[in-house]
Design an enzyme around this catalytic site. Structure first.
Site, PDB file in Angstrom:
ATOM      1  N   LYS A   1     -12.641  -4.108  -3.976  1.00  0.00           N
ATOM      2  CA  LYS A   1     -13.534  -3.011  -3.728  1.00  0.00           C
ATOM      3  C   LYS A   1     -12.719  -1.611  -4.236  1.00  0.00           C
ATOM      4  CE  LYS A   1     -14.757  -3.074   0.809  1.00  0.00           C
ATOM      5  NZ  LYS A   1     -13.031  -3.697   1.602  1.00  0.00           N
TER       6      LYS A   1
ATOM      7  N   LYS B   1       0.832  -1.403  -0.124  1.00  0.00           N
ATOM      8  CA  LYS B   1      -0.425   0.328  -0.147  1.00  0.00           C
ATOM      9  C   LYS B   1       0.875   1.180   0.672  1.00  0.00           C
ATOM     10  CE  LYS B   1      -4.501  -1.896   2.059  1.00  0.00           C
ATOM     11  NZ  LYS B   1      -5.508  -1.560   3.535  1.00  0.00           N
TER      12      LYS B   1
ATOM     13  N   LYS C   1      -6.763 -10.784  -6.800  1.00  0.00           N
ATOM     14  CA  LYS C   1      -8.671 -10.656  -6.018  1.00  0.00           C
ATOM     15  C   LYS C   1      -9.275  -9.792  -6.296  1.00  0.00           C
ATOM     16  CE  LYS C   1      -8.952 -10.132  -1.270  1.00  0.00           C
ATOM     17  NZ  LYS C   1      -8.926  -9.358   0.232  1.00  0.00           N
TER      18      LYS C   1
END
Ligand code: TRP
Length: 330
Positions: free
Chosen positions: A199, A114, A196
């Site tokens: 969202k 991230k 994966k």
């Protein structure tokens, strides 16, 4: 009657919830409510570790709350609440920060991923995020935490922090067990079935099935999903697209993969995709209907949010009080 063990899990309201979130997590949460005291947190404090648009954060938070209820979680049997409504999370997170090492947080692979997307200015919240997660779990004397494989490292750190704290101050925290449901529940993207379904992956709308997508759009996304060209419905790592569709199909129908392979032998991909689309749509349709009804009832949802926060706070504050006393606060 013996007290039931506490089960705790959380999800970030950082985007539109996906079929992956549902099948990997809260579809099955309802089945745990008899065995455990279940506590489900909507982790908005976690969500702001990357920049959120305030109006969207508010919307997603409320929607996720309504979706939990719409998908069958009973908020009179479970505690469902919004993390920032319970200030004990932030307070315990600060204290635990003082018992967590830079080296430990530097090893977190999610931080490495991230932080790379943040450019030069990486918020320290992103670095400290696992400490907040430890606080979430430890506040409730949690016995079990069901999470996806991607959260294992964070959970191991939560345990290490709890053990360290207990070694200094005595038995303050229960040491939580990690529970990773079977791999079948990991849903991948429709266009890129080796990654994966997420969202926060907003680049390609066709890659992700959102729970609140129009049902026709969902059917189309499944129809257009990427597969190979040998037209055989076999569960294999070499056929990630078909494997993913089989996983989705079986997660919804509770069928064994082997059985589904048999049922679809001789089917072409077109007919198979249609069958998958149908079960997905029939699963999501009632959730969407409930969702609309719940969200329209402003009074109900506001009260449910307040009740959840109160119940959570009551438990969390007990642990926080003990901790504050132990570290020497007056
Ligand atoms: N970090 C988790 C995720 O992104 C969400 C979460 C926050 C969580 N607090 C938690 C999960 C506590 C389990 C327990 O998926």
């Amino acid at each position: 009657m013996a007290e039931k063990n506490v089960l705790f899990s959380g999800m970030q309201p950082s985007g539109k919830p996906t079929l992956g979130n549902y099948l990997g997590a809260f579809k099955n949460w309802g089945t745990l409510q008899e065995e455990y005291n279940c506590i489900y947190c909507i982790a908005d404090l976690h969500a702001i570790t990357v920049r959120q648009e305030p109006s969207m954060l508010r919307k997603y938070t409320k929607e996720l709350f309504a979706l939990y209820l719409a998908a069958g979680l009973d908020n009179t049997k479970n505690i469902i609440y919004i993390q920032s409504n319970v200030s004990a999370h932030s307070e315990l997170a600060w204290i635990l920060n003082c018992y967590t090492y830079m080296g430990e947080l530097s090893r977190m692979t999610q931080f490495k991923d991230k932080s790379q997307k943040q450019g030069k200015n990486i918020p320290t919240g992103l670095f400290n995020y696992p400490v907040l997660q430890a606080a979430d779990i430890l506040l409730y004397q949690t016995a079990v935490v069901p999470v996806g494989e991607d959260q294992r490292q964070h959970l191991e750190l939560s345990r290490d922090i709890a053990i360290r704290f207990n070694n200094i101050y005595g038995d303050i925290f229960k040491i939580p067990e990690i529970y990773i449901p079977k791999a079948g529940a990991k849903i991948m993207g429709l266009q890129n079935p080796t990654k994966k379904m997420s969202k926060s992956d907003t680049d390609n709308e066709n890659n992700v099935i959102y729970l609140l997508d129009d049902l026709k759009v969902i059917a189309n996304k499944i129809k257009r999903s990427v597969t190979d060209s040998d037209n055989q419905i076999i569960y294999s790592d070499e056929k990630p697209g078909i494997k993913n569709l089989l996983n989705i199909y079986c997660a919804i129908t509770n069928k064994e993969i082997k059985q589904a392979e048999k049922d679809f032998s001789g089917f072409g991909y077109g007919a198979f995709k249609e069958a998958v689309a149908e079960v997905v749509i029939e699963e999501i349709r009632p959730i969407q209907e409930n969702f609309k009804r719940i969200l329209a009832d402003k009074e109900f949802i506001e009260k449910a949010i307040k009740d959840g926060a109160q119940k959570a706070e009551c438990i969390a504050n007990k642990t926080l009080k003990k901790v504050k006393k132990k570290v020497g606060f007056i």
